[in-house]
Enzyme design. Structure first.
Site, short mmCIF file in Angstrom:
data_model
loop_
_atom_site.label_atom_id
_atom_site.label_comp_id
_atom_site.label_asym_id
_atom_site.label_seq_id
_atom_site.Cartn_x
_atom_site.Cartn_y
_atom_site.Cartn_z
N ASP A 1 48.82 7.43 53.90
CA ASP A 1 49.63 6.21 53.54
C ASP A 1 48.81 5.04 53.08
O ASP A 1 49.34 3.88 53.16
CB ASP A 1 50.42 5.71 54.75
CG ASP A 1 50.08 5.63 55.82
OD1 ASP A 1 48.50 5.52 56.00
OD2 ASP A 1 50.38 5.00 56.92
N ASP B 1 47.89 -0.45 53.41
CA ASP B 1 48.52 0.85 53.68
C ASP B 1 49.97 0.84 53.15
O ASP B 1 50.20 -0.29 52.73
CB ASP B 1 48.58 0.99 55.27
CG ASP B 1 49.45 -0.07 55.97
OD1 ASP B 1 50.55 0.25 56.16
OD2 ASP B 1 48.99 -1.21 56.31
N LYS C 1 43.44 -2.08 67.61
CA LYS C 1 44.49 -3.13 67.74
C LYS C 1 44.37 -4.03 69.03
O LYS C 1 44.82 -4.00 69.92
CB LYS C 1 45.74 -2.38 68.24
CG LYS C 1 46.39 -1.35 67.05
CD LYS C 1 47.71 -0.73 67.18
CE LYS C 1 47.96 0.32 66.10
NZ LYS C 1 49.20 0.81 66.10
#
Length: 336
Positions: free
Chosen positions: A104, A212, A154
């Site tokens: 993606d 993305d 993250k």
């Protein structure tokens, strides 16, 4: 060289579009998203391996019906085992140094230049990185020179060691399989990368564009990048003489446009657009839109019909949905 594309995700952040199609086949500029990952591959890539879990049969059938270069092999991952597990699942099909990318990702990446960098770096792996303003939603690297010393997936606010994030392109030596445990879910980012650092894990930076396409804002950003790079145009088989076109746009054959289109708008085949406006949005094949409709920063699924006077903003409308006249959809996800 072989390229492994990780394309097995459920695509939950693009639902309801992915309820009835795999994320890899969600249209982006009127082509399945996965095909953008195959663009600009160097001649040194002689085989592409697609690692797929969700709707494997649909992806397999799509590629079996087409003659593509390089050869594309679709491999089933019976149980989703994370990014690391997806790579481990194709171990018996890979020989020698191999590339990996996320399915993606849309970018101007030069795989040949990346391969040259990796050969010179001499480590077990290399990761392409990209600078972002807010790295909290990504895997972030800490560097000494070009060597990665730490990988934070993250990070919380204030904990990111840099603004350079994992851009979803990797090159690995086959020894990497020894660091991925078999038979369970393994996160490449959280579990494998930290183990590779002592063996030499390098960061590769490049110029161009990157995005993305796994969320609505990211999908629309990727669309803007591609249109801005010159991939738009109006089919000669589209009727736009009554409309107002504000480039860049992409209009497929069979479309009829009376309203204002663009900038950064995409119409699939056979769309019928009344006297309204569409900007920063995608309408899949066969969408009809009545007069006085405004569509902004949204995706409208195949065969949907938008009633007169409706407002659709920051929303995803599923395939075949009938939006009643004078509806207001803001930040919505609408399925049939």
């Amino acid at each position: 060289m072989q390229l492994v594309i990780i394309a097995g995700g459920l695509g939950t952040r693009l639902r309801p579009l992915t309820l009835h199609r795999p994320k890899a086949l969600v249209p982006l500029l009127n082509r399945p998203q996965i095909l953008h990952a195959l663009d600009r591959l160097p001649p040194t890539v002689d085989q592409v391996i697609l690692a797929v879990n969700y709707m494997y049969e649909e992806v397999r059938d799509y590629f079996e019906a087409r003659e593509l270069e390089p050869e594309v092999i679709v491999v089933n991952e019976p149980e989703p085992l994370g990014t690391g597990g997806a790579i481990k699942n194709v171990e018996d099909r890979v020989s020698g140094t191999f590339a990996v990318c996320n399915g993606d990702v849309v970018d101007s990446f030069d795989l040949a230049a990346f391969a040259s960098f990796h050969r010179k770096s001499g480590g077990i792996g290399s990761i392409a990185v990209w600078p972002v303003e807010d790295p909290m939603a990504f895997g972030v690297v800490a560097l000494e020179g070009q060597r990665i010393t730490r990988f934070v997936e993250k990070p919380s606010e204030g904990e990111a060691p840099s603004n350079l994030v994992n851009a979803g392109h990797y090159l690995f030596e086959p020894d990497v399989f020894d660091f991925i445990e078999e038979g369970r879910a393994v996160s490449l980012e959280r579990e494998v990368f930290p183990k590779l650092i002592p063996r030499g894990l390098s960061a590769y930076r490049w110029q161009g564009y990157w995005s993305d396409a796994g969320t609505l804002p990211a999908y629309l950003h990727a669309q803007r990048l591609l249109l801005g790079a010159g991939e738009g145009g109006v089919s000669k088989d589209a009727e736009i003489s009554r409309g107002e076109i504000r480039p860049p746009v992409l209009v497929a054959p069979g479309c009829f446009v009376e309203g204002r289109l663009g900038p950064f708008a995409v119409l699939g085949r056979g769309c019928k657009i009344g006297r309204g406006s569409i900007r920063n949005a995608t309408l899949f094949d066969g969408v009809s839109m009545d007069d006085k409709v405004e569509i902004d920063s949204s995706i409208v699924g195949e065969g949907a019909a938008i009633g007169e006077g409706s407002l659709i903003r920051d929303s995803i409308v599923g395939d075949g949905v009938q939006v009643a006249p004078h509806s207001e959809l803001i930040g919505a996800r609408v399925a049939t």
